[in-house]
Design a protein around this motif. Structure first.
Motif, PDB file in Angstrom:
ATOM      1  N   SER A 284       0.832  -1.207   0.000  1.00  0.00           N
ATOM      2  CA  SER A 284       0.000   0.000   0.000  1.00  0.00           C
ATOM      3  C   SER A 284       0.868   1.258   0.000  1.00  0.00           C
ATOM      4  N   SER A 288      -0.021   2.660  -3.389  1.00  0.00           N
ATOM      5  CA  SER A 288      -1.116   3.563  -3.068  1.00  0.00           C
ATOM      6  C   SER A 288      -0.549   4.710  -2.235  1.00  0.00           C
ATOM      7  N   SER A 341      -5.403   3.310   1.173  1.00  0.00           N
ATOM      8  CA  SER A 341      -4.932   4.634   0.778  1.00  0.00           C
ATOM      9  C   SER A 341      -4.556   5.431   2.028  1.00  0.00           C
ATOM     10  N   HIS A 347      -9.263   0.000  -0.704  1.00  0.00           N
ATOM     11  CA  HIS A 347      -9.874  -0.151  -2.024  1.00  0.00           C
ATOM     12  C   HIS A 347      -9.289  -1.386  -2.687  1.00  0.00           C
ATOM     13  N   SER A 349      -7.482  -3.095  -5.733  1.00  0.00           N
ATOM     14  CA  SER A 349      -6.591  -2.667  -6.815  1.00  0.00           C
ATOM     15  C   SER A 349      -6.350  -3.833  -7.778  1.00  0.00           C
ATOM     16  N   HIS A 350      -6.156  -3.492  -9.045  1.00  0.00           N
ATOM     17  CA  HIS A 350      -5.769  -4.516 -10.030  1.00  0.00           C
ATOM     18  C   HIS A 350      -4.333  -4.278 -10.485  1.00  0.00           C
ATOM     19  N   ASP A 351      -3.604  -3.423  -9.745  1.00  0.00           N
ATOM     20  CA  ASP A 351      -2.253  -3.045 -10.163  1.00  0.00           C
ATOM     21  C   ASP A 351      -1.164  -3.965  -9.626  1.00  0.00           C
TER      22      ASP A 351
END
Ligand code: NAD
Length: 368
Positions: A284, A288, A341, A347, A349-351
């Motif tokens: 994160s 993020s 975040s 949240h 994430s697809h990253d």
């Protein structure tokens, strides 16, 4: 004789026709029979499913309360531990239910930690295509998390929770007195999920977690707070289709892989999740907007409860990745990964790529 049962604090779980209450408080086990009467009327045949640690401590109180209420309970005890969350044990339990004459009008009680809640709820969901059940969670983890929300299931040999059902309980009875008999390690592991709830949903809980870690604070309040968070998430997204309930998986993708790789029962579930939480916090920061200080705060909280935060050399990176790929969160080669975040805000994430996994696993091996 004065009634030592403290008034229960109730958290409603509003799911339309599948709505139910979670009673949280002290001395509630003895109300089980009355609750069964309220929920199931004059249905009398029932099973109490428990494990070999919890049974000797609390089964008799549960059985007695049911008998006094006119029920005919039969006790089914399985060996304690994650290894009992298997198809084989589910078959043994269902066979025993058939042998003692349970029919479609019968109901079940799952008396124990998350293993019994998941296994007992799963058996209730498949026995004669589904009978109702009451959750009586007896660990911190099961009271704040697994008993609420209706996810039931068992593991495959190297894939967690791979077989299961949604089957909401008819009621949850969280008697905080039962937590007094937990061993330190089992007590501590429950706080991994509490810390997770604070991370994804409500950072204002952190001071109370600190107080409880220091031996003070109001444990029942902390448990109620967490149940309310879990209930709210489940109400928003009962069947995990809207991406809200998926946030509860924060720390779980790698946590489950670590748990399965260690061999069920080596690391406790909450200990594996603790490692997963640190990994997710590190990702994160990288991917993020979580600050380094907040990631360190998460690690500090985990350490307050003696939870592991450093990955031992026993875990091979490629083996963890192989197991992680089997996770339900992998869809068509992409990972649905929960990131923060900020503390209290998560949240999906697809990253996150497999290369990120390799990097974070390497970081996790370094001393904290
Ligand atoms: N369904 C869900 O939504 C959900 C959510 C989170 C976790 N889980 C599942 O929960 C499981 C872990 O649950 P857990 O940590 O409660 O494990 P557990 O059920 O194995 O309990 C931990 C240990 O404590 C013992 N124990 C339980 N209650 C006790 C008591 N009051 N006094 C003394 N000993 C007691 C048990 O016998 C066991 O040895 C995992 O399988 C995990 O996948 C499910």
């Amino acid at each position: 004789m004065p009634d030592s049962t403290q008034p229960a604090h109730t958290v409603p779980v509003n799911l339309g026709p599948r709505s139910y209450r979670v009673d949280v408080g002290s001395g509630l086990l003895k109300t089980l029979g009355a609750v069964a009467n309220e929920k199931f009327g004059n249905r009398a045949n029932c099973v109490v499913i428990t494990d070999s640690n919890v049974g000797p401590l609390y089964a008799e109180a549960a059985l007695e309360s049911l008998r006094v209420a006119g029920k005919r309970p039969v006790l089914i005890t399985v060996p304690a531990g994650e290894a009992s969350k298997s198809l084989l044990t589910a078959q043994t339990v269902c066979s025993e239910m058939a042998r003692v004459g349970m029919d479609r009008k019968s109901f079940a009680i799952a008396l124990g930690g998350g293993v019994i809640g998941d296994l007992g709820g799963f058996c209730a969901s498949i026995y004669q295509r589904g009978i109702p059940y009451i959750q009586v969670p007896t660990t911190v983890l099961s009271q704040v998390d697994s008993s609420v929300g209706g996810k039931t299931g068992v593991n495959l040999p190297d894939a967690k929770n791979m077989v299961g059902n949604f089957h909401q309980p008819a009621h949850v009875l969280a008697d905080v007195d039962t937590l007094a008999s937990l061993h330190k390690r089992e007590w501590n592991e429950g706080f991994a999920e509490i810390i997770k709830h604070a991370c994804i949903r409500d950072a204002s809980m952190l001071p109370l977690i600190d107080q409880v870690a220091a031996g003070g604070g109001d444990l029942a309040s902390l448990i109620r707070w967490n149940i309310a968070i879990k209930a709210a998430v489940v109400e928003e997204d009962e069947f995990e289709t809207l991406g809200v309930r998926a946030l509860l998986n924060f720390g779980h993708t790698l946590g489950h892989a670590i748990e399965a790789s260690a061999g069920y029962g080596t690391l406790l579930h909450g200990e594996a999740i603790s490692l997963g939480l640190r990994a997710a916090a590190l990702l994160s920061v990288e991917l993020s907007t979580l600050s380094v200080g907040d990631a360190e705060r998460i690690v500090e909280l985990l350490r307050h409860f003696d939870l592991p935060v450093q990955l031992s050399a026993d875990f091979e990176t490629e083996e963890l990745l192989r197991i992680a790929r089997m996770d339900k969160k992998f869809e068509q080669g992409k990972i649905r990964f929960v990131l923060l975040s900020a503390l209290g805000s998560a949240h999906v994430s697809h990253d996150v790529t497999e290369e990120h996994f390799r990097e974070v696993i390497a970081l996790m091996r370094e001393p904290v």
